[in-house]
Design a protein around this motif. Sequence first.
Motif, PDB file in Angstrom:
ATOM      1  N   PRO A  53       0.778  -1.334   0.152  1.00  0.00           N
ATOM      2  CA  PRO A  53       0.203  -0.107   0.050  1.00  0.00           C
ATOM      3  C   PRO A  53       0.670   1.311  -0.237  1.00  0.00           C
ATOM      4  O   PRO A  53       0.689   2.035  -0.739  1.00  0.00           O
ATOM      5  CB  PRO A  53      -1.011  -0.419   1.628  1.00  0.00           C
ATOM      6  CG  PRO A  53      -0.777  -1.399   2.131  1.00  0.00           C
ATOM      7  CD  PRO A  53       0.386  -1.808   1.234  1.00  0.00           C
ATOM      8  N   ARG A  54       1.865   1.566   0.961  1.00  0.00           N
ATOM      9  CA  ARG A  54       2.879   2.329   0.799  1.00  0.00           C
ATOM     10  C   ARG A  54       3.493   2.323  -0.593  1.00  0.00           C
ATOM     11  O   ARG A  54       3.212   4.181  -1.138  1.00  0.00           O
ATOM     12  CB  ARG A  54       4.012   2.200   1.612  1.00  0.00           C
ATOM     13  CG  ARG A  54       3.582   2.200   2.933  1.00  0.00           C
ATOM     14  CD  ARG A  54       4.395   2.122   4.365  1.00  0.00           C
ATOM     15  NE  ARG A  54       4.589   0.381   4.689  1.00  0.00           N
ATOM     16  CZ  ARG A  54       4.847   0.436   5.493  1.00  0.00           C
ATOM     17  NH1 ARG A  54       6.516   0.789   6.079  1.00  0.00           N
ATOM     18  NH2 ARG A  54       5.212  -1.159   5.892  1.00  0.00           N
ATOM     19  N   ILE A  55       3.563   1.792  -1.089  1.00  0.00           N
ATOM     20  CA  ILE A  55       4.373   2.010  -2.961  1.00  0.00           C
ATOM     21  C   ILE A  55       3.501   2.191  -3.535  1.00  0.00           C
ATOM     22  O   ILE A  55       3.262   2.908  -4.413  1.00  0.00           O
ATOM     23  CB  ILE A  55       5.048   0.576  -2.717  1.00  0.00           C
ATOM     24  CG1 ILE A  55       6.166  -0.369  -2.042  1.00  0.00           C
ATOM     25  CG2 ILE A  55       5.458   0.488  -4.512  1.00  0.00           C
ATOM     26  CD1 ILE A  55       6.738  -1.240  -2.523  1.00  0.00           C
ATOM     27  N   ARG A  56       2.379   1.524  -3.723  1.00  0.00           N
ATOM     28  CA  ARG A  56       1.219   1.758  -4.244  1.00  0.00           C
ATOM     29  C   ARG A  56       1.281   3.316  -4.310  1.00  0.00           C
ATOM     30  O   ARG A  56       0.783   4.635  -5.013  1.00  0.00           O
ATOM     31  CB  ARG A  56       0.107   1.326  -4.105  1.00  0.00           C
ATOM     32  CG  ARG A  56      -0.370   0.295  -4.629  1.00  0.00           C
ATOM     33  CD  ARG A  56      -0.892  -0.227  -5.797  1.00  0.00           C
ATOM     34  NE  ARG A  56      -0.386   0.488  -7.250  1.00  0.00           N
ATOM     35  CZ  ARG A  56       1.084  -0.488  -7.513  1.00  0.00           C
ATOM     36  NH1 ARG A  56       1.705  -2.104  -6.798  1.00  0.00           N
ATOM     37  NH2 ARG A  56       1.461   0.274  -8.559  1.00  0.00           N
ATOM     38  N   LYS A  57       0.542   4.039  -2.168  1.00  0.00           N
ATOM     39  CA  LYS A  57       1.276   6.036  -2.629  1.00  0.00           C
ATOM     40  C   LYS A  57       1.951   6.605  -3.253  1.00  0.00           C
ATOM     41  O   LYS A  57       1.496   7.747  -3.162  1.00  0.00           O
ATOM     42  CB  LYS A  57       0.864   5.692  -1.035  1.00  0.00           C
ATOM     43  CG  LYS A  57       0.409   7.343  -1.099  1.00  0.00           C
ATOM     44  CD  LYS A  57       0.055   6.937   0.625  1.00  0.00           C
ATOM     45  CE  LYS A  57      -0.267   9.435   1.167  1.00  0.00           C
ATOM     46  NZ  LYS A  57       0.101   9.424   2.943  1.00  0.00           N
ATOM     47  N   GLU A  58       3.256   6.125  -3.005  1.00  0.00           N
ATOM     48  CA  GLU A  58       3.875   6.609  -3.513  1.00  0.00           C
ATOM     49  C   GLU A  58       4.386   6.671  -5.229  1.00  0.00           C
ATOM     50  O   GLU A  58       4.376   7.319  -5.514  1.00  0.00           O
ATOM     51  CB  GLU A  58       5.302   6.053  -3.232  1.00  0.00           C
ATOM     52  CG  GLU A  58       5.886   6.541  -1.527  1.00  0.00           C
ATOM     53  CD  GLU A  58       5.748   7.639  -1.028  1.00  0.00           C
ATOM     54  OE1 GLU A  58       5.762   8.357  -0.256  1.00  0.00           O
ATOM     55  OE2 GLU A  58       6.495   8.457  -2.057  1.00  0.00           O
ATOM     56  N   ARG A  59       4.277   5.280  -5.780  1.00  0.00           N
ATOM     57  CA  ARG A  59       4.180   4.958  -7.101  1.00  0.00           C
ATOM     58  C   ARG A  59       2.744   4.054  -7.914  1.00  0.00           C
ATOM     59  O   ARG A  59       3.237   3.107  -7.934  1.00  0.00           O
ATOM     60  CB  ARG A  59       5.366   4.144  -7.923  1.00  0.00           C
ATOM     61  CG  ARG A  59       6.704   4.631  -6.720  1.00  0.00           C
ATOM     62  CD  ARG A  59       7.141   6.277  -8.059  1.00  0.00           C
ATOM     63  NE  ARG A  59       7.655   5.716  -8.950  1.00  0.00           N
ATOM     64  CZ  ARG A  59       9.146   4.662  -9.136  1.00  0.00           C
ATOM     65  NH1 ARG A  59       9.433   4.663  -7.811  1.00  0.00           N
ATOM     66  NH2 ARG A  59       9.435   5.019 -10.099  1.00  0.00           N
ATOM     67  N   PRO A  60       1.862   5.004  -7.973  1.00  0.00           N
ATOM     68  CA  PRO A  60       0.480   3.746  -8.271  1.00  0.00           C
ATOM     69  C   PRO A  60       0.401   3.597  -9.323  1.00  0.00           C
ATOM     70  O   PRO A  60       0.280   2.468  -9.730  1.00  0.00           O
ATOM     71  CB  PRO A  60      -0.541   4.981  -8.237  1.00  0.00           C
ATOM     72  CG  PRO A  60       0.376   7.142  -8.365  1.00  0.00           C
ATOM     73  CD  PRO A  60       1.384   6.751  -7.800  1.00  0.00           C
TER      74      PRO A  60
END
Length: 473
Positions: A69-76
Amino acid sequence: MNAASKKILIADDDASIRLVLSQAFTRLGYQVRATGNAATLLKWVTDGEGDLVVTDVVMPDENVFDVLPRIRKERPKLPIIVMSAQNNLITAVNAAELGAFDYIPKPFDLDDMTACARRALSRPADPEAARAQARAVRDDRLPLIGRSGPMQEVYRTIARLVGADLTVLVTGESGSGKELVARALHDMGRRRDGKFVTINLAAVPRERVEAELFGREDGDAGKLIEADGGTLFLDEIGDMPLDAQTRLLRVIDGSEPALNPKTGRRPNVRIIAATNRDLRGLIREGLFREDLFFRLNVAPLRLPPLRDRPDDIPDLARAFLLRANREGLPSKTIDAAALDRLKQHPWPGNVRELENLIRRICALYGEDLITARIIERELADQQPAAQGEEGPATLSQLVERKLSSYFADQPDGLPPAGLYDRVLEEVERPLIQLTLSATRGNQVRAAEILGLNRNTLRKKISDLGVEMQRGRR
């Protein structure tokens, strides 16, 4: 952007996997960075590095499902390929729900991995669409059990289909779990709050199929209306009469309105069909409509027979033991030799046959430990019934049953020495006797049929004490 300008980030705590993947991607011309922990991966992503992430699930510092989820937030828009040795339906569905581009089970095929990477780099994943493809299964009771390669394909297909409303055609042998797949698609999909309605078309008298499915003139709603807002599971669709096939096709394509009397609208139903029959063969015989087949076969899903995934049998057997105990049968364990014997059985009745065997043993045997001898005895006793669906038993199957029973009757599971010669003698004598009877005692003709030299046949007649019946009419 060419391959040389694209960078792949690899995260796995196994140094050998990092090395193999790094070498493979480098040979294809990609830039590569590899790490053994989730924190470094997250830092690289946050710094804007990488065009693709290939990551294991379980890392020393953090579970990647918590990092995604943090990766998705930073780099969707960053595509992520998740790999895991925890090869079950939960892992596949979780990966899809959290926006992963794809899920690759370990041990993986390197060609499959590089092909998946190429697809991901040429077509970045849409995280919203990926999340819509699946919903996590929170219950620890899996709808399907098995970690084998064939089951991985099933899990991946289910993960892609649960968020869609496509019509699915599930094929597989009797007892392989087709209804479980249909229920998983319903329970994890967007219609999970609606009804899951089943009709087994092989169990309904042919003259009543249309009334059961579409309702009766007296106002009694059929299964189609009952499933409004949910899923209609058409089990054994290959047994549907042609008249009912024609009407179902008209309802699906909208040419025949089927209105829900409560809403006044056409029922909103997802159809999942299943069969153990060869529908294309039925089409050639004129027993199944080709246009209906294409309407149902929008998303095909094939279930492997149990004999093609023997490595799943220990997990299945243990799960069935727990299930039987929860239902009130005595608690039992199973030893390694018994599990090995289960893996050798062809299982014509598939998973259902295995579950029935385990339940029967739990109910009928007083021993707390299930041994290979118990398995041998039960398989020998029950095989004739299990073979019923497959047609008459072959000679090999009959011999196997006899030998299995013989082994099971020995005190330690092992017969006395000299078994090979004893078995050959028991087979040879009736074979030669029947051949001579068929040729009315003509030894020249009998030797030709048996593929033996005439002198060899004469010696066997003498050694085995075969009764001669010359000139028999």
